[in-house]
Design an enzyme around this catalytic site. Structure first.
Site, PDB file in Angstrom:
ATOM      1  CG  ASP A  59      -1.658  41.495  -4.158  1.00  0.00           C
ATOM      2  OD1 ASP A  59      -2.580  40.755  -3.754  1.00  0.00           O
ATOM      3  OD2 ASP A  59      -0.453  41.244  -3.986  1.00  0.00           O
ATOM      4  CG  ASP A  94       2.758  29.846  -6.223  1.00  0.00           C
ATOM      5  OD1 ASP A  94       3.322  30.874  -6.609  1.00  0.00           O
ATOM      6  OD2 ASP A  94       1.622  29.846  -5.698  1.00  0.00           O
ATOM      7  CG  ASP A 119       0.085  35.640  -8.680  1.00  0.00           C
ATOM      8  OD1 ASP A 119      -0.822  36.484  -8.701  1.00  0.00           O
ATOM      9  OD2 ASP A 119       0.277  34.871  -7.721  1.00  0.00           O
ATOM     10  NE  ARG A 165      -3.095  38.651  -8.039  1.00  0.00           N
ATOM     11  CZ  ARG A 165      -2.348  38.690  -6.944  1.00  0.00           C
ATOM     12  NH1 ARG A 165      -2.396  37.697  -6.074  1.00  0.00           N
ATOM     13  NH2 ARG A 165      -1.522  39.687  -6.724  1.00  0.00           N
ATOM     14  CG  ASP A 213      -4.228  35.498  -3.520  1.00  0.00           C
ATOM     15  OD1 ASP A 213      -4.170  34.676  -4.465  1.00  0.00           O
ATOM     16  OD2 ASP A 213      -3.302  36.254  -3.232  1.00  0.00           O
ATOM     17  CG  HIS A 264      -3.601  27.917  -5.846  1.00  0.00           C
ATOM     18  ND1 HIS A 264      -2.387  27.307  -5.636  1.00  0.00           N
ATOM     19  CD2 HIS A 264      -3.359  29.248  -5.846  1.00  0.00           C
ATOM     20  CE1 HIS A 264      -1.460  28.256  -5.509  1.00  0.00           C
ATOM     21  NE2 HIS A 264      -2.027  29.441  -5.627  1.00  0.00           N
TER      22      HIS A 264
END
Lengths: 530, 937
Positions: free
Chosen positions: B254, B400, B515, B574, B590, B648
């Site tokens: 991440d 979300d 996610d 993701r 992201d 998004h």
């Protein structure tokens, strides 16, 4: 399929008043769709046989050949919506399985089961329109009143302003005049005071000299242990503090040096010796009693500053304290001054005690001082008055400078604040000033913006207020608030939200935005085509 | 003090706006990578023990020995069906079993027989089936060369970088137990280096109870200058050489505000590399789920390590060559060499191993509206109303993490999304044909009042820490546990949680988003899980890159099960691994509202497509930061032509629904979205194709023009299928773009103006804000639905328009695929699949699935033939009857055939009247029962 067809025919039969025209065509355009005549696209681009109208194939670029189907991407479908408002919907919503027209006419082949809700909607709309009209009516009356008051208020303020400006002029002149007077009175005062002070200084010098002489005589007697009228080397030798080279021992040679080379001195010769030793000399009789210490300074420290912090230990000071209204801060100030005055005065007194008091001014000087003081006081007074007037003028000018709408109907909001309490926060709107948010259960107030500008659409600028440059957001913009104004009898904040991070939206009702309601003709709201 | 403070501030500030590189390891900071990379080529200690060779019909085994430490390895070699070779290397007798990746291959790959061609003391030569392919196994040092004819396709261990760290006992502990054994071990052992038995990164230490266990192998690709794949990296399509820098890293992480154009690891990992030159495309699939680094170098010097045996086949010293080296922290070497020769062959070969793209519901290919977060129910309704009011189509709205009750997934915030209202709302949504996605992340709040947590804990489904307790880490909910998705029981239980009666508030039109499944652990090393965490018998180290794969697998299974196996699932993930394509869509994580991020979305999704993951998209508008309206419009225009099309935005950004930027921009965005909706039949058909074959939907140009070297490094434009070429405008303030139209002797038609352009040219195209340069290949037929409505479902029964773009030879081919759009019934032969072809002035339709049956209300209302000359007449031939057709001839080059929907237009007119004698049958009213109809011009 056939049944559906029949039903449709029945439908046509029932609404006998319906004027025949292709599906989806508004009454106003009926004449362009004449049966059995070739149809010309409404943009004039093409002419097609009439049977290609509503054949679910788009022939005209403007979509006009398919008013009743979804064939044209840019077409529109007209719903009659008997009992409610007629409407146009995009052709793409015909037969898409979603009921759009309240009369269900847009879904004639999609299998969607729609219910005719036009009458219900119409009734509801009429009710709400009526309600709104009533509100608007009352609101509008209130608005007239507000306009009236604002006009009067404004006139008053203008008048006041002019009056203040006039009086300001007079006061300025007065201040100047008094300044001259003051300065004129201060010159002789200054001179007289200086004279007085000089005489006093001379007198003080005389006194000091005499004191010194007396002291010398006293010391002479004290030193002259054998009272023979001479001070000898031996008599002086016991005063080790007089050691000129400060090596801890006072030798005879050194003493002789002090006595100017002589073995002994008489009172006359002692005058010179005294001049050399008086700084160091310590009387044997006084040596045991400690010299007075400088006490006054310590006393000074005691009362003042600690006082405050003890009353409000840091932890307990609510943060808002700092942000509170200015008047409150002003209230605090005099107290502090009161606290500070006494010790300063005390110090002065002490000093005077030490040096002896200056004799009072002679009458002539005192008269001059009194006259000057009077001139000063008068001048200060005049100047203060001028400042006050100036402040008033500024505040009035600021108040008048805001845009209170075309008829100043929003003037009444000035210097008012309106609050709305939600589950978490108390929101506060002070029109033309600021918007803020304060947590209900502790925590500091956050500025959501200060008055920026009217921000409604061009046709209706006074329907939206914008407050900007509030407290900054982490990684984001400064907070800002949009206030939407709607017509209401009361002036209240009805809702707040934060549609986007740090961008707030506030709904605010006020009679000031109420429009004159159109005369209510009930038939107007029934459908025109019925 | 002051300077220190300033420095600290500077670090802090830079950290908030770009990736903090210091949070992530370089190769030097990863002990095994440093160790392995220090090995020098040309000194391989490995020797094949030819006397141990065993060859059965399908398998060759052979022992390898490391002459330095005498440890033996077992090599297995398989010839797989479909022109692939599998090479597996493990320790002959490992101290304990080493991890072999399960569940990624869809089956044990079927083998083909091999035969021994020759053998001597230097090696053996094996035949790989019929295609004159051979494997030469050299003994000293060990190496493999795969040849076709006289050409070397690929060499293995040609640089001698095979390294296999065998499992061993730890010396210090060993000494305590058995000094004698210690002595023995010590003698044969190589020197102990730092980081073999434990390793520290920042404040995190890795206990490494199994010690060093890395594996590494090199591959040489003679004649190759272009390699692709090994996503996920924010880098160009063509992979760069890594000499002098870090290798490409594959370790699901991440990464906060990732940087572009570097080899750092991102959220997902697919260890598949494609190599291409004008003659051939090949692929390497390195099946290992541990942390992996890939070195790429391009040189000619590598040739010097070729064995003598091969010297005669080597060309001149100028032959380009790419060398690739894979390094993984644990597990075994299990490599699939895919030998092409065409790009499509490699796609099929890889698909035969790991499966194909999941066939998504049609609506999932439409537009998705997302934001972190829609504040509450009312907000969602207002956004829905906004789309309605501005007549912008959309199919999905997304919720979300804030929709949950305190980040407890499967729950709803009682204040903002009360469940009774959610039911009402989703029901309303189903009436208006809209869908919703709610996020379900794999970190589970440790809270004894939370049902999901209690169940997982009581069933022992959490991943354990090295000391045997439940592993806990920080994520959105605060302290959280991580379910062990590698456990099939756990996955089955998780899937059952999506049942309508378990997942309160869920309905048929609520789908799922996974996610943070790298997994993200805020306080873990490199923001992920400790490698010494334990999954049953295995360390997290062994399978890290598989975690996200399993999360999506279990979730997709849950969505299938809840409908009794009827409905297709839709799950966005993701993190991913090889095989993730089987379970849904991925997005590029992201990103940021910057022009470079818009540009990188193309190579990132192209790279994923090449390795099977077709359903890819980037956050439209950019997740972090705030796009200018120009960037936002350009991003919509680009996203409308990429597979997964979702806007998004980050919580801290201002709102950016399409209508918030003035009427002009609203209109531009509306138009972009409408173009997407009109093309949905084509997208759907391509996804059906991807599901059937594994071929990518979004393709680099070289895939279709493999001999055109000009296309090999191109990643500012791409193909959708083989027929649409898209060159999005990705430059700020662009006045024009230069599109490369490939194909000598081919033509391309501008889809907006129908203007014809010749292939094999760089075409300068002036652009305005409304331009989306898209070209249809001459020779193709593309179906569209040009009656764009509010959602794809609303368009279900609408008619098609066929765009027939003629080749210079006046031919064209295309397909039409139709099914119900959302169920698995296509598996029961409920679909229509037809080939459309135009040749000799006849457009005909052939049923590609004669045994399939499906009935649709759609018809073909219009056919545009681009690049045609004016016909004297057009006839429609159906069921033997010949009828004259309506047509128009436009702009001197387009024939437009018109087919009004006679069937019902005659009946459904408002008033009764006899239409004129147009007696045609409604030849297309039931596409499903088409016979061989013909249009004759």
């Amino acid at each position: 399929m056939f049944c559906a067809y029949l039903l449709l025919l029945l439908g046509v039969g029932v609404s006998a008043v319906e004027v025949q025209r292709p599906r989806g065509v508004p009454l106003s355009k009926r004449q362009f769709y004449e049966e059995n005549k070739p149809f010309t696209c409404l943009d004039g681009s093409r002419t097609i046989p009439f049977d290609r109208v509503n054949d679910d194939y788009c022939d005209c670029q403007d979509g006009s050949d398919e008013p009743g189907t979804a064939a044209c991407p840019n077409g529109s479908f007209h719903c009659t919506n008997a009992g409610f408002r007629s409407a146009f919907i995009p052709s793409s919503r015909v037969n898409d399985g979603i009921c759009d027209c309240c009369d269900t006419t847009d879904e004639y082949n999609s299998g969607a089961t729609c219910q005719n809700t036009c009458r219900e909607l119409g009734r509801k709309e009429r009710e709400s329109l009526q309600k709104m009209a009533e509100i608007a009516k009352e609101g509008f009356l209130l608005k007239q009143q507000l306009i009236h008051e604002a006009k009067r208020g404004l006139e008053e303020k203008q008048a006041k302003l002019e009056e203040l400006q006039t009086s300001k002029k007079g006061m300025e002149e007065k201040v100047e005049a008094l300044r001259t007077v003051k300065e004129a009175a201060e010159q002789p005062e200054k001179e007289a005071k200086e004279r007085h002070l000089k005489a006093w200084e001379e007198q003080k010098a005389l006194i000091r000299m005499e004191k010194d002489k007396a002291k010398m005589a006293e010391v002479f007697l004290e030193l002259d242990e054998d009272a023979d009228g001479f001070i000898t080397v031996a008599e002086l030798l016991s005063h080790s503090e007089l050691d000129p080279d400060s090596d801890g021992s006072l030798t005879e040679t050194e003493v002789q040096g002090l006595l100017g080379g002589a073995d002994k001195v008489d009172t006359v010769a002692f005058e010179t010796v005294w001049g050399n030793i008086k700084e160091k000399y310590i009387s044997k009789t006084q040596a045991d009693t400690p010299a007075p210490v400088e006490t006054p300074q310590e006393e000074v420290r005691e009362p003042v500053p600690d006082n405050d912090s003890e009353q409000y230990p840091e932890d307990d000071i609510p943060e808002e304290e700092e942000e509170e209204e200015e008047e409150e801060e002003d209230d605090d100030d005099p107290d502090e001054e009161d606290d500070k005055i006494p010790p300063t005065m005390r110090t002065q007194e002490k000093k005077e005690d030490d040096e002896g008091t200056m004799p009072p001014y002679d009458q002539e000087t005192q008269n001059l001082i009194d006259a000057a003081q009077k001139a000063r006081d008068e001048f200060d007074e005049a100047e203060r008055a001028l400042r006050e007037v100036d402040d008033q003028i500024k505040s009035l000018e600021k108040e008048i400078s805001f845009d209170y709408g075309p008829s100043a109907e929003f003037a009444y909001l000035y210097s008012q604040c309106y609050e709305l309490s939600t589950s978490e926060y108390i929101y506060r709107l002070c029109p033309f000033n600021r918007v803020s948010q304060k947590p209900k259960y502790g925590g500091s107030e956050t500025s959501l913006g200060t008055w920026g500008t009217w921000a409604g659409p061009e046709a209706n600028v006074y329907s939206v207020m914008k407050y900007e440059h509030g407290t900054g957001c982490w990684q984001g913009p400064n907070r800002s608030t949009t206030v939407k104004l709607t017509c209401g009898k009361e002036t209240i904040v009805t809702s707040t939200s934060e549609p986007s991070r740090c961008e707030y939206l506030m709904e605010f009702t006020t009679p000031a935005v109420c429009q004159e309601p159109p005369s209510l003709d009930p038939t107007l709201h029934e459908h025109e085509e019925l | 003090m002051a300077p220190v403070l300033l420095l600290w501030l500077a670090v802090c500030l830079s950290g908030t706006w770009a990736v903090d590189r210091g949070n992530f390891k370089t190769c030097d900071q990863s002990a095994f990578c440093k160790r392995q990379r220090a090995l020098k080529p040309g000194q391989s200690p490995y020797r094949a023990l030819l006397e141990t060779l065993e060859l059965t019909n399908t398998r060759l085994t052979l022992q390898l020995i490391n002459d330095n430490n005498k440890v033996r390895l077992l090599l297995e070699l398989y010839r797989l069906q479909g022109n692939m070779t599998r090479v597996k290397i493990n320790e002959l007798k490992p101290l304990k079993p080493r991890y072999e990746v399960p569940d990624v291959l869809i089956q044990e790959p079927p083998t083909e027989p091999m035969s021994l061609l020759s053998q001597d003391e230097n090696g053996v030569v094996l035949s790989l089936g019929a295609e004159s392919q051979r494997v030469i196994v050299s003994a000293r040092p060990f190496r493999l060369d795969i040849m076709e004819g006289r050409e070397v396709l690929m060499s293995v261990n040609s640089r001698g970088l095979l390294a296999f760290e065998h499992l061993r006992m730890r010396k210090d502990t060993l000494f305590h137990c058995s000094p004698v054994l210690y002595q023995a071990v010590n003698e044969e052992e190589e020197k102990v280096e730092d980081g073999m038995w434990e390793e520290t990164f920042k404040s995190h230490s890795d206990s490494k109870p199994n010690g060093p266990s890395a594996v590494s192998l090199d591959f040489s690709l003679p004649g190759v200058e272009h390699v692709y794949g090994i996503p996920e990296h924010a880098d160009t399509l063509k992979l760069k050489t890594t000499d002098g820098g870090d290798p490409y890293r594959l370790y699901n992480l991440d990464v906060f505000q990732y940087e572009l154009y570097n080899p750092m690891a991102l959220y997902g990992a697919v260890p598949v590399m494609l190599a291409h030159n004008a003659q051939r495309t090949t692929g390497i699939f390195w099946l290992n789920a541990a942390e992996t680094w890939v070195d790429i170098s391009s040189n000619t010097a590598g040739k010097t390590v070729f064995g003598k045996m091969l010297d005669y086949v080597q060309g001149s010293s100028e032959t380009p060559q790419t060398d690739v080296r894979w390094i993984s922290e644990s597990g075994i070497i299990d490599v699939f060499v895919m030998l092409g020769p065409k790009p499509q062959d490699v796609f099929s070969q890889y698909a035969s191993l790991t499966g194909t793209q999941a066939f998504p519901p049609l609506s999932a290919l439409a537009y998705h509206q997302c934001r972190w977060n829609y504040n509450d129910q009312e907000d969602v309704q207002a956004v829905d109303a906004g789309f309605d009011q501005h007549d912008i189509p959309y199919d999905f709205i997304w919720l979300d993490i804030e929709h949950t009750d305190g980040k407890r997934y499967f729950t709803w915030d009682p204040h903002n999304y009360p469940t009774p209202l959610i039911y009402i709302f989703l029901t309303f949504f189903s009436f208006i044909h809209q869908q919703m996605v709610a996020i379900v992340d794999p970190h589970i709040k440790v809270d004894s009042n939370y049902k999901i947590h209690n169940e997982i804990r009581s069933r022992g489904y959490y991943i354990k820490n090295k000391d045997g307790g439940d592993y806990e880490g920080w994520c959105w909910p605060g302290n959280a546990g991580y379910p062990d998705f590698t456990n099939p029981e756990m996955r089955a239980w998780w899937a059952s949680m999506f049942a309508y009666d378990q997942y309160e508030g869920s309905m048929e039109n609520l789908y799922t988003w996974n996610d943070m499944n790298e997994p993200s652990v805020f306080n873990g090393p490199e923001v992920t899980m400790h490698k010494d965490a334990v999954h049953g018998a295995w360390e997290h180290r062994d399978l890290h890159n598989l975690y996200g794969f399993y999360v999506q697998m279990a979730t997709a299974e849950g969505l299938v099960q809840r409908s009794g196996g009827v409905e297709r699932p839709f799950v966005l993930t993701r993190a991913f691994f090889a095989g993730s394509q089987r379970y849904g869509a991925v997005w590029t994580g992201d990103n940021a509202a910057e022009w470079d991020h818009l540009k990188i979305s193309i190579p990132m999704c192209l790279s994923l497509g090449l390795v099977g993951v077709s359903f890819c998209g980037a956050d439209v508008g950019g997740f972090f930061k705030t796009p200018s309206s120009e960037l936002l419009v350009r991003w919509y225009q680009t996203g409308a032509y990429q597979p997964f099309f979702r806007a998004h935005a980050h919580l801290d950004t201002p709102r950016r629904e399409p209508w918030l930027f003035g009427p002009e921009n609203t209109a531009l965005i509306r138009e972009a979205v409408r173009q997407r909706y009109a093309l949905l039949p084509y997208w759907y058909q391509l996804f059906y194709h991807a599901y059937r074959t594994g071929h990518p939907v979004m393709r680099p140009l070289w895939v279709e023009y493999p001999q055109d070297t000009a296309t090999f490094a191109m990643d500012d434009q791409f193909l959708i299928g083989e027929d649409l070429l898209v060159h999005p405008v990705t430059e700020e303030g662009a006045r024009g773009i230069t599109a490369y139209l490939p194909g000598k002797g081919e033509v391309w038609f501008d889809v907006h103006t129908f203007q014809k352009h010749n292939g094999a040219q760089n075409l300068y195209v002036p652009v305005t804000m409304s331009s989306i340069p898209v070209y249809q290949r001459g020779g193709s037929i593309i179906p569209r639905k040009i009656r764009v409505r509010r959602s794809s479902t609303c368009m279900e029964h609408d008619p098609y328009t066929l765009y027939v773009a003629l080749s210079p030879q006046r031919t064209a081919e295309g397909e039409l695929y139709i099914d119900d759009g959302h169920t698995f019934n296509f598996n029961k032969k409920e679909f229509i699949h037809r080939r459309l072809s135009f040749a000799n002035n006849v457009l005909s339709s052939i049923n590609l699935a004669p045994d399939a049956q499906f009935s649709t209300q759609s018809w073909i209302e219009r056919i545009l033939i681009l690049g045609a000359s004016k016909p004297s007449k057009v006839t429609l031939k159906t069921a033997g009857e010949c009828l004259k057709c309506f047509f128009m001839f436009l702009y001197g080059k387009i024939i437009m055939l018109m087919f009004p929907n006679l069937d019902w237009s005659r009946h459904k007119r408002l008033y009764k009247r006899q239409t004129q004698a147009r007696r045609q049958e409604n030849w297309l009213s039931h596409c499903g029962t088409w016979r061989r109809e013909r249009l004759r011009t």
